[in-house]
Design an enzyme around this catalytic site. Structure first.
Site, PDB file in Angstrom:
ATOM      1  N   SER A 239      -3.194 -14.361 -29.863  1.00 35.76           N
ATOM      2  CA  SER A 239      -4.524 -14.826 -29.496  1.00 35.76           C
ATOM      3  C   SER A 239      -4.480 -15.339 -28.066  1.00 35.76           C
ATOM      4  O   SER A 239      -3.406 -15.427 -27.459  1.00 35.76           O
ATOM      5  CB  SER A 239      -4.959 -15.950 -30.432  1.00 35.76           C
ATOM      6  OG  SER A 239      -4.183 -17.100 -30.146  1.00 35.76           O
ATOM      7  N   LYS A 240      -5.629 -15.725 -27.578  1.00 39.61           N
ATOM      8  CA  LYS A 240      -5.728 -16.209 -26.196  1.00 39.61           C
ATOM      9  C   LYS A 240      -4.770 -17.370 -25.927  1.00 39.61           C
ATOM     10  O   LYS A 240      -4.338 -17.581 -24.806  1.00 39.61           O
ATOM     11  CB  LYS A 240      -7.164 -16.645 -25.900  1.00 39.61           C
ATOM     12  CG  LYS A 240      -8.056 -15.477 -25.572  1.00 39.61           C
ATOM     13  CD  LYS A 240      -9.334 -15.927 -24.910  1.00 39.61           C
ATOM     14  CE  LYS A 240     -10.169 -14.720 -24.531  1.00 39.61           C
ATOM     15  NZ  LYS A 240     -11.586 -15.006 -24.519  1.00 39.61           N
ATOM     16  N   ARG A 241      -4.475 -18.103 -26.997  1.00 41.55           N
ATOM     17  CA  ARG A 241      -3.555 -19.232 -26.885  1.00 41.55           C
ATOM     18  C   ARG A 241      -2.192 -18.791 -26.313  1.00 41.55           C
ATOM     19  O   ARG A 241      -1.506 -19.553 -25.651  1.00 41.55           O
ATOM     20  CB  ARG A 241      -3.383 -19.816 -28.292  1.00 41.55           C
ATOM     21  CG  ARG A 241      -2.656 -21.099 -28.428  1.00 41.55           C
ATOM     22  CD  ARG A 241      -2.789 -21.589 -29.868  1.00 41.55           C
ATOM     23  NE  ARG A 241      -2.371 -20.570 -30.843  1.00 41.55           N
ATOM     24  CZ  ARG A 241      -1.104 -20.313 -31.143  1.00 41.55           C
ATOM     25  NH1 ARG A 241      -0.135 -20.962 -30.561  1.00 41.55           N
ATOM     26  NH2 ARG A 241      -0.810 -19.391 -32.045  1.00 41.55           N
ATOM     27  N   GLY A 243      -1.731 -16.718 -24.076  1.00 40.94           N
ATOM     28  CA  GLY A 243      -1.830 -16.399 -22.645  1.00 40.94           C
ATOM     29  C   GLY A 243      -2.058 -14.926 -22.389  1.00 40.94           C
ATOM     30  O   GLY A 243      -3.192 -14.474 -22.328  1.00 40.94           O
TER      31      GLY A 243
END
Ligand code: GLU
Length: 394
Positions: A239-241, A243
């Site tokens: 996920s965007k977490r 990066g």
């Protein structure tokens, strides 16, 4: 003829998981001398701007995943979707549903309160048209059979069975006349002649509904292959977490498209112990049988090694030009960069590193001296440094 497709919804960037899906569809089609089509699912008007669509297209081009034929834009096909839903009404396979969102919510809350699982049973399924309310736009729902099973014969996951009584009457057209994803995807895949749908296994639960729709239309059901998703290095769904989820990020960070494709291919598919696989070999070898059944984890170390390999075998002229442009090197420095490339490229895993290493050849620019190097200089006899300098310049 085998026809595959990649059907991204524009979100502003191409997720690397989606890039891998696109790559698999591309390779499968090319392996069978078939076609690989691109359909942009741009029905969400708020998110689908020129910019978000272009982000996908430019990443596909950068990866060298050239699609066949014109791009299909799903939003342009809304009329066809509407007609298809109408067609199912005429065949008695779908019905007008006048239930409002509030009524459905009430039914859902009641089911939850009584501990039952919720499958909305529309009171309009078998209603007499003479009872239809005036001045109210209905949704169109599919009449899902109340009995029996729907089986997905998935080429990766095996047979996946669902009892039809657990499937609600799928909405095809909303009351505002817009088609749902479920309707649009089936009509488009049919009209585009798609024979194989390779996509992320987050779509596996949609598949029985789509199969029921194909059956209602009386169309051939394509083959499905649902591939496990890519996880981050920590094992959690990417996920965007984490990066670096967009292809664009990798491009900017100095990865080569050939290396990205090679890495993404190996992430979820194998050919013995081969790690470095060219595009030609990938097309020759790719099959669905060797797609892994469990999620794969991103491994940046491995990706860097693969990228390092592609940098080493890349054309010197090509690499030199990248550095020269990036550093805005003058002609004399550019010459040094070209001469030094054989050695430079053995020391870089990503292009940004190569650019940094190339700075040493800039004659009009002071070299940045690290604290460690400064320490060595400070503690070394100046006469010795002069001697070395003379040797280098000689
Ligand atoms: N547009 C969908 C997505 O981006 C994919 C649809 C499909 O592959 O069926 O998730």
């Amino acid at each position: 003829m085998i026809v595959t497709r990649f059907a991204p919804s524009p979100t502003g960037f191409l997720h690397i998981g989606s890039a891998r899906t696109a790559l698999f569809n591309y390779l499968f089609a090319k392996h069978h001398n078939g076609k690989f089509l691109l359909r942009v699912e741009d029905t969400d008007q708020a998110r689908s701007t020129e910019e978000t669509k272009n982000a996908i297209i430019s990443s596909m081009e950068w990866l060298g995943l050239q699609w066949d034929q014109e791009i299909v834009y799903q939003s342009a096909r809304a009329q066809r979707h509407k007609e298809a839903a109408q067609n199912l009404i005429e065949k008695g396979m779908a019905y007008y549903c006048f239930s409002t969102q509030e009524e459905i919510e009430i039914a859902r809350n009641q089911a939850i309160a009584s501990g039952a699982s919720f499958i909305f049973q529309s009171p309009w399924r078998d209603a007499d048209p003479s009872t239809y309310p005036k001045n109210q736009k209905p949704a169109i729902r599919l009449k899902v059979p109340k009995t029996g099973q729907t089986i997905t014969h998935d080429l990766v996951q095996g047979d996946v069975k669902v009892e039809n009584e657990h499937i609600d009457d799928i909405i095809l057209l909303r009351s505002d006349q817009t088609p749902t994803y479920m309707l649009a995807v089936v009509v488009d895949d049919h009209d585009m002649g798609i024979t194989h749908i390779i996509r992320g296994d987050d779509h596996l639960t949609n598949t029985p509904k789509q199969i029921l729709l194909y059956q209602a239309f009386g169309w051939d059901v394509p083959q499905f292959a649902h591939i496990p998703l890519i996880h981050g290095p920590d094992g959690a769904k990417l996920s965007k977490r984490h990066g670096a989820v967009g292809v664009e990020w990798y491009k900017d960070a100095g990865y080569l498209p050939e290396a990205m494709c090679n890495y993404l291919l190996r992430l979820g598919w194998s050919h013995g112990n081969d790690e470095i696989i060219s595009r030609t070999e990938a097309i020759e070898w790719f099959d669905i049988d060797h797609i892994g059944k469990s999620p794969s984890r991103l491994d940046f170390q491995k990706m860097n090694n693969i990228n390092g390999h592609y940098i080493k075998v890349a054309d010197n002229e090509y690499l030199s030009n990248i550095i020269i442009n990036e550093l805005k090197a003058d002609p004399e420095s550019s010459e040094y960069i070209k001469q030094g490339m054989n050695s430079l490229k053995t020391r870089a895993n990503v292009l940004t590193e190569l650019v940094n290493l190339g700075k040493i050849y800039l004659i009009n620019q002071a070299i940045e001296i690290s604290a460690d190097a400064q320490e060595v200089i400070n503690t070394t006899d100046n006469a010795f440094i002069d001697e070395i300098t003379q040797l280098i310049l000689a």
